[in-house]
Design a protein around this motif. Structure first.
Motif, mmCIF file in Angstrom:
data_model
loop_
_atom_site.group_PDB
_atom_site.id
_atom_site.type_symbol
_atom_site.label_atom_id
_atom_site.label_comp_id
_atom_site.label_asym_id
_atom_site.label_seq_id
_atom_site.Cartn_x
_atom_site.Cartn_y
_atom_site.Cartn_z
ATOM 1 N N SER A 31 0.845 -1.192 0.000
ATOM 2 C CA SER A 31 0.000 0.000 0.000
ATOM 3 C C SER A 31 0.882 1.244 0.000
ATOM 4 O O SER A 31 2.101 1.152 0.186
ATOM 5 C CB SER A 31 -0.926 0.016 1.220
ATOM 6 O OG SER A 31 -0.164 0.132 2.419
ATOM 7 N N LYS A 88 -7.248 6.120 -9.146
ATOM 8 C CA LYS A 88 -8.537 5.631 -8.629
ATOM 9 C C LYS A 88 -9.609 5.676 -9.715
ATOM 10 O O LYS A 88 -10.398 4.740 -9.870
ATOM 11 C CB LYS A 88 -8.985 6.478 -7.436
ATOM 12 C CG LYS A 88 -8.262 6.161 -6.133
ATOM 13 C CD LYS A 88 -8.599 7.180 -5.044
ATOM 14 C CE LYS A 88 -10.085 7.259 -4.786
ATOM 15 N NZ LYS A 88 -10.410 8.275 -3.753
ATOM 16 N N ASP A 105 -9.676 2.901 -11.985
ATOM 17 C CA ASP A 105 -9.887 1.621 -11.305
ATOM 18 C C ASP A 105 -8.613 0.789 -11.195
ATOM 19 O O ASP A 105 -8.656 -0.439 -11.222
ATOM 20 C CB ASP A 105 -10.972 0.801 -12.012
ATOM 21 C CG ASP A 105 -12.356 1.377 -11.811
ATOM 22 O OD1 ASP A 105 -12.583 2.000 -10.771
ATOM 23 O OD2 ASP A 105 -13.212 1.216 -12.713
ATOM 24 N N ILE A 158 -6.336 1.502 -8.581
ATOM 25 C CA ILE A 158 -6.140 1.373 -7.142
ATOM 26 C C ILE A 158 -7.448 1.704 -6.431
ATOM 27 O O ILE A 158 -8.363 2.301 -7.021
ATOM 28 C CB ILE A 158 -5.026 2.304 -6.619
ATOM 29 C CG1 ILE A 158 -5.399 3.773 -6.864
ATOM 30 C CG2 ILE A 158 -3.692 1.962 -7.264
ATOM 31 C CD1 ILE A 158 -4.432 4.772 -6.247
ATOM 32 N N VAL A 159 -7.525 1.334 -5.165
ATOM 33 C CA VAL A 159 -8.686 1.684 -4.339
ATOM 34 C C VAL A 159 -8.180 2.275 -3.025
ATOM 35 O O VAL A 159 -7.068 1.970 -2.580
ATOM 36 C CB VAL A 159 -9.585 0.461 -4.046
ATOM 37 C CG1 VAL A 159 -10.232 -0.045 -5.317
ATOM 38 C CG2 VAL A 159 -8.784 -0.649 -3.369
ATOM 39 N N GLU A 177 -8.360 2.820 1.020
ATOM 40 C CA GLU A 177 -8.748 2.175 2.269
ATOM 41 C C GLU A 177 -8.579 3.166 3.406
ATOM 42 O O GLU A 177 -7.499 3.742 3.570
ATOM 43 C CB GLU A 177 -7.891 0.936 2.526
ATOM 44 C CG GLU A 177 -8.106 -0.180 1.516
ATOM 45 C CD GLU A 177 -7.315 -1.430 1.849
ATOM 46 O OE1 GLU A 177 -6.364 -1.323 2.673
ATOM 47 O OE2 GLU A 177 -7.607 -2.497 1.298
ATOM 48 N N TYR A 233 -3.658 3.431 -0.038
ATOM 49 C CA TYR A 233 -4.134 3.006 -1.348
ATOM 50 C C TYR A 233 -3.477 1.697 -1.728
ATOM 51 O O TYR A 233 -2.269 1.508 -1.553
ATOM 52 C CB TYR A 233 -3.819 4.093 -2.386
ATOM 53 C CG TYR A 233 -4.461 5.420 -2.044
ATOM 54 C CD1 TYR A 233 -5.681 5.810 -2.580
ATOM 55 C CD2 TYR A 233 -3.838 6.283 -1.133
ATOM 56 C CE1 TYR A 233 -6.265 7.023 -2.242
ATOM 57 C CE2 TYR A 233 -4.422 7.504 -0.784
ATOM 58 C CZ TYR A 233 -5.629 7.855 -1.324
ATOM 59 O OH TYR A 233 -6.213 9.050 -0.997
ATOM 60 N N ARG A 248 -3.735 -1.898 -4.595
ATOM 61 C CA ARG A 248 -4.129 -2.354 -5.928
ATOM 62 C C ARG A 248 -5.565 -2.869 -5.893
ATOM 63 O O ARG A 248 -5.989 -3.518 -4.946
ATOM 64 C CB ARG A 248 -3.212 -3.473 -6.390
ATOM 65 C CG ARG A 248 -1.878 -3.029 -6.900
ATOM 66 C CD ARG A 248 -1.945 -2.638 -8.367
ATOM 67 N NE ARG A 248 -0.625 -2.660 -8.994
ATOM 68 C CZ ARG A 248 -0.430 -2.453 -10.276
ATOM 69 N NH1 ARG A 248 -1.458 -2.221 -11.075
ATOM 70 N NH2 ARG A 248 0.791 -2.478 -10.775
ATOM 71 N N LYS A 249 -6.332 -2.570 -6.939
ATOM 72 C CA LYS A 249 -7.696 -3.087 -7.028
ATOM 73 C C LYS A 249 -7.638 -4.549 -7.452
ATOM 74 O O LYS A 249 -6.972 -4.897 -8.434
ATOM 75 C CB LYS A 249 -8.514 -2.287 -8.037
ATOM 76 C CG LYS A 249 -9.972 -2.712 -8.058
ATOM 77 C CD LYS A 249 -10.812 -1.792 -8.927
ATOM 78 C CE LYS A 249 -12.280 -2.207 -8.892
ATOM 79 N NZ LYS A 249 -13.118 -1.298 -9.708
ATOM 80 N N ARG A 250 -8.329 -5.380 -6.711
ATOM 81 C CA ARG A 250 -8.314 -6.812 -6.991
ATOM 82 C C ARG A 250 -9.396 -7.166 -8.010
ATOM 83 O O ARG A 250 -10.434 -6.571 -8.050
ATOM 84 C CB ARG A 250 -8.515 -7.608 -5.698
ATOM 85 C CG ARG A 250 -7.373 -7.410 -4.706
ATOM 86 C CD ARG A 250 -7.620 -8.200 -3.443
ATOM 87 N NE ARG A 250 -6.495 -8.099 -2.528
ATOM 88 C CZ ARG A 250 -6.274 -7.088 -1.700
ATOM 89 N NH1 ARG A 250 -7.114 -6.062 -1.684
ATOM 90 N NH2 ARG A 250 -5.230 -7.085 -0.908
#
Length: 254
Positions: free
Chosen positions: A209, A234, A237, A239-240, A242, A250, A252-254
């Protein structure tokens, strides 16, 4: 009634004069305070016989004499209530820097202001600075310092990066080219947005992160720029986020 001392050694030239600064003069307003003479009659005599300027701006001349040759600024920090001490650090002249200054003055037909010399000197040493970083050196308001910076930007001697309070300044590619330091420009100018994004993603892949402050440090940009960089990732899409506020990180987007 004490003696004036002049010492030349490996550190540079040091001059020490007995008696503190004239009333109203401090280390923080040396360049902007109105000229004041400790002995007005003596000052008038030496001005009339040509040994001193009538304007009394001797400190400006000392700064100019050091900075336009690419040398460090005069150092008055050792001064106190009993003596005024100025150190002119020993350093070789940067002829490339001087030639750049002379070329600019020839093009504009005017001498480069002391504010501009101070700003160029600091950027030459520190690479990247904000307006706030330079206020102490120019001894003027943030607005006046910003105006001086923007004039240098218009002249092509300085480049601006970012907007708002996160706006930073560096010497321009033209300055580095004229002073024979092309590679230094690439190092100090930082990376383009695509490179910055790749650096952030690589950091996340390595450490899991990243926080906004870490982005700013990693890419050498301001917090506002770091925020916009993370927002771009973001929105795509990639990263996301938290958490919220200062605790936000931030991944990685799964």
């Amino acid at each position: 009634m004490g003696a004036v001392h002049v010492r030349l050694d490996d550190e540079g030239l040091t001059l020490s004069s007995p008696g503190g600064f004239v009333e109203g003069i401090t280390l923080r307003n040396l360049l902007v305070a109105a000229p004041r003479s400790r002995n007005p009659l003596l000052a008038d005599i030496v001005k009339r016989i040509g040994l001193a300027e009538r304007t009394g701006r001797g400190i400006d001349r000392i700064y100019e004499g050091m900075l336009r040759y690419g040398r460090p600024a005069p150092d008055y920090e050792m001064s106190d209530a009993t003596s005024v001490v100025v150190v002119l650090p020993k350093a070789d002249a940067d002829t490339g820097f001087l030639e750049m200054i002379l070329r600019h003055e020839e093009q504009t037909g005017t001498a480069m202001p002391i504010d501009s010399l101070i700003i160029l000197s600091r950027l030459r040493q520190e690479r990247r600075l904000t307006t706030g970083d330079l206020v102490v050196d120019t001894q003027k308001s943030e607005q006046a310092t910003r105006t001086a910076l923007e004039k240098l930007v218009e002249a092509g001697l300085v480049e601006a990066h970012g907007t708002g309070r996160g706006r930073t300044y560096t010497l321009s590619a033209k300055v580095y080219r004229h002073t024979g330091q092309k590679a230094a420009y690439i190092r100090q100018a930082g990376f383009d947005p695509i490179q910055q994004e790749q650096m952030v993603l690589a950091y996340i892949d390595k450490h899991g992160s990243i926080k906004r402050a870490e982005v700013a440090e990693l890419c050498r940009i301001g917090n506002d720029q770091a925020y916009r960089l993370l927002k771009r990732l973001k929105n795509r899409d990639v990263i996301v986020q938290e958490g919220q506020a200062k605790g936000a990180s931030y991944v990685r987007k799964r």
